[in-house]
Design a protein around this motif. Structure first.
Motif, mmCIF file in Angstrom:
data_model
loop_
_atom_site.group_PDB
_atom_site.id
_atom_site.type_symbol
_atom_site.label_atom_id
_atom_site.label_comp_id
_atom_site.label_asym_id
_atom_site.label_seq_id
_atom_site.Cartn_x
_atom_site.Cartn_y
_atom_site.Cartn_z
ATOM 1 N N MET A 92 75.030 19.412 30.851
ATOM 2 C CA MET A 92 74.464 20.738 30.797
ATOM 3 C C MET A 92 74.676 21.371 29.420
ATOM 4 O O MET A 92 73.879 22.200 29.017
ATOM 5 C CB MET A 92 75.093 21.603 31.893
ATOM 6 C CG MET A 92 74.277 22.815 32.197
ATOM 7 S SD MET A 92 72.571 22.451 32.545
ATOM 8 C CE MET A 92 72.420 23.109 34.148
ATOM 9 N N ASP A 93 75.698 20.960 28.711
ATOM 10 C CA ASP A 93 75.935 21.497 27.372
ATOM 11 C C ASP A 93 74.817 21.113 26.417
ATOM 12 O O ASP A 93 74.438 21.904 25.556
ATOM 13 C CB ASP A 93 77.282 20.993 26.826
ATOM 14 C CG ASP A 93 78.464 21.570 27.578
ATOM 15 O OD1 ASP A 93 78.314 22.680 28.125
ATOM 16 O OD2 ASP A 93 79.530 20.917 27.614
ATOM 17 N N LYS A 94 74.316 19.905 26.572
ATOM 18 C CA LYS A 94 73.228 19.441 25.713
ATOM 19 C C LYS A 94 71.959 20.256 25.980
ATOM 20 O O LYS A 94 71.232 20.605 25.044
ATOM 21 C CB LYS A 94 72.974 17.945 25.962
ATOM 22 C CG LYS A 94 71.981 17.333 25.024
ATOM 23 C CD LYS A 94 72.495 17.335 23.601
ATOM 24 C CE LYS A 94 71.533 16.599 22.688
ATOM 25 N NZ LYS A 94 71.983 16.583 21.307
ATOM 26 N N ALA A 95 71.690 20.598 27.227
ATOM 27 C CA ALA A 95 70.515 21.400 27.564
ATOM 28 C C ALA A 95 70.626 22.787 26.934
ATOM 29 O O ALA A 95 69.646 23.301 26.385
ATOM 30 C CB ALA A 95 70.362 21.507 29.074
ATOM 31 N N CYS A 96 71.805 23.387 26.980
ATOM 32 C CA CYS A 96 72.012 24.703 26.350
ATOM 33 C C CYS A 96 71.833 24.623 24.844
ATOM 34 O O CYS A 96 71.246 25.519 24.222
ATOM 35 C CB CYS A 96 73.398 25.238 26.693
ATOM 36 S SG CYS A 96 73.582 25.680 28.422
ATOM 37 N N GLU A 97 72.320 23.545 24.268
ATOM 38 C CA GLU A 97 72.176 23.338 22.827
ATOM 39 C C GLU A 97 70.697 23.233 22.444
ATOM 40 O O GLU A 97 70.249 23.830 21.453
ATOM 41 C CB GLU A 97 72.922 22.056 22.421
ATOM 42 C CG GLU A 97 72.800 21.707 20.959
ATOM 43 C CD GLU A 97 73.434 20.360 20.647
ATOM 44 O OE1 GLU A 97 72.925 19.697 19.722
ATOM 45 O OE2 GLU A 97 74.415 19.977 21.318
ATOM 46 N N LEU A 98 69.932 22.498 23.247
ATOM 47 C CA LEU A 98 68.500 22.342 22.967
ATOM 48 C C LEU A 98 67.745 23.652 23.179
ATOM 49 O O LEU A 98 66.827 23.977 22.415
ATOM 50 C CB LEU A 98 67.914 21.233 23.837
ATOM 51 C CG LEU A 98 68.384 19.808 23.472
ATOM 52 C CD1 LEU A 98 67.956 18.815 24.533
ATOM 53 C CD2 LEU A 98 67.844 19.408 22.114
ATOM 54 N N ILE A 99 68.119 24.412 24.186
ATOM 55 C CA ILE A 99 67.490 25.727 24.405
ATOM 56 C C ILE A 99 67.760 26.640 23.212
ATOM 57 O O ILE A 99 66.854 27.333 22.732
ATOM 58 C CB ILE A 99 67.992 26.359 25.722
ATOM 59 C CG1 ILE A 99 67.418 25.610 26.920
ATOM 60 C CG2 ILE A 99 67.610 27.840 25.792
ATOM 61 C CD1 ILE A 99 67.998 26.028 28.244
ATOM 62 N N ASN A 100 68.988 26.618 22.708
ATOM 63 C CA ASN A 100 69.322 27.433 21.532
ATOM 64 C C ASN A 100 68.516 27.006 20.314
ATOM 65 O O ASN A 100 68.079 27.846 19.525
ATOM 66 C CB ASN A 100 70.819 27.362 21.248
ATOM 67 C CG ASN A 100 71.642 28.119 22.265
ATOM 68 O OD1 ASN A 100 71.146 29.051 22.907
ATOM 69 N ND2 ASN A 100 72.891 27.712 22.440
ATOM 70 N N LYS A 101 68.318 25.700 20.134
ATOM 71 C CA LYS A 101 67.511 25.216 19.009
ATOM 72 C C LYS A 101 66.059 25.690 19.130
ATOM 73 O O LYS A 101 65.440 26.084 18.145
ATOM 74 C CB LYS A 101 67.562 23.694 18.931
ATOM 75 C CG LYS A 101 68.836 23.161 18.345
ATOM 76 C CD LYS A 101 68.751 21.674 18.116
ATOM 77 C CE LYS A 101 70.038 21.206 17.465
ATOM 78 N NZ LYS A 101 69.977 19.801 17.064
ATOM 79 N N ILE A 102 65.527 25.634 20.348
ATOM 80 C CA ILE A 102 64.138 26.072 20.552
ATOM 81 C C ILE A 102 64.009 27.574 20.303
ATOM 82 O O ILE A 102 63.059 28.032 19.662
ATOM 83 C CB ILE A 102 63.656 25.699 21.969
ATOM 84 C CG1 ILE A 102 63.585 24.178 22.115
ATOM 85 C CG2 ILE A 102 62.285 26.311 22.253
ATOM 86 C CD1 ILE A 102 63.319 23.697 23.530
ATOM 87 N N GLN A 103 64.975 28.357 20.763
ATOM 88 C CA GLN A 103 64.943 29.803 20.527
ATOM 89 C C GLN A 103 65.088 30.125 19.043
ATOM 90 O O GLN A 103 64.409 31.020 18.527
ATOM 91 C CB GLN A 103 66.029 30.493 21.339
ATOM 92 C CG GLN A 103 65.745 30.520 22.815
ATOM 93 C CD GLN A 103 66.888 31.081 23.631
ATOM 94 O OE1 GLN A 103 68.031 31.125 23.181
ATOM 95 N NE2 GLN A 103 66.583 31.502 24.859
ATOM 96 N N ASP A 104 65.947 29.402 18.347
ATOM 97 C CA ASP A 104 66.100 29.589 16.904
ATOM 98 C C ASP A 104 64.804 29.218 16.181
ATOM 99 O O ASP A 104 64.376 29.905 15.258
ATOM 100 C CB ASP A 104 67.270 28.739 16.403
ATOM 101 C CG ASP A 104 67.569 28.978 14.943
ATOM 102 O OD1 ASP A 104 67.707 30.163 14.557
ATOM 103 O OD2 ASP A 104 67.658 27.987 14.181
ATOM 104 N N PHE A 105 64.195 28.137 16.614
ATOM 105 C CA PHE A 105 62.902 27.714 16.073
ATOM 106 C C PHE A 105 61.850 28.800 16.287
ATOM 107 O O PHE A 105 61.067 29.105 15.389
ATOM 108 C CB PHE A 105 62.496 26.406 16.755
ATOM 109 C CG PHE A 105 61.069 26.000 16.552
ATOM 110 C CD1 PHE A 105 60.631 25.510 15.335
ATOM 111 C CD2 PHE A 105 60.156 26.081 17.588
ATOM 112 C CE1 PHE A 105 59.317 25.120 15.159
ATOM 113 C CE2 PHE A 105 58.845 25.692 17.426
ATOM 114 C CZ PHE A 105 58.425 25.205 16.203
#
Length: 127
Positions: free
Chosen positions: A1-14
């Protein structure tokens, strides 16, 4: 689940920071590769992978639509403004300066004289 949060943060930053079309393409490809790799190595569930892909595709689509609107707006706006400015400068201002429709005798303003020649009836009587 940590990886999913990390990817969501990257998409939001993008979504918040990338504005150039070349960067949109490069960043979206990098994030998509990370999503696929995370699903491949079972760091995230396949349903979460699909949701992240959909989220990223929606962000990319919104950015492309915004860029397209800006491009079409820049292409059409100068033409309209230049025609409008030309009209105002050449036609509207000239009409405003010579127009008599707003002038009244009460204001003490006389309409401009358009014909300085002597009328035909006056010429005949003087001759």
């Amino acid at each position: 689940m940590d990886k999913a949060c990390e990817l969501i943060n990257k998409i939001q930053d993008f979504d918040q920071n990338i504005h150039q079309l070349a960067e949109v393409y490069e960043q979206s490809n990098c994030i998509m590769e990370e999503i696929v790799l995370a699903a491949t190595y079972s760091e995230i569930d396949l349903r979460i992978c699909q949701n992240l892909k959909d989220f990223l595709n929606g962000v990319v689509k919104a950015k492309l639509n915004k860029s397209e609107k800006l491009i079409t707006k820049k292409q059409t706006k100068p033409k309209d403004n230049s025609v409008l400015e030309t009209f105002e400068r050449k036609i509207a201002n000239a009409c405003k300066n010579t127009g008599t429709h707003n002038l009244t005798a009460k204001e003490g303003l006389q309409p401009p004289i358009y014909n300085m020649r002597v009328m035909d009836s006056q010429q005949a009587s003087e001759q």
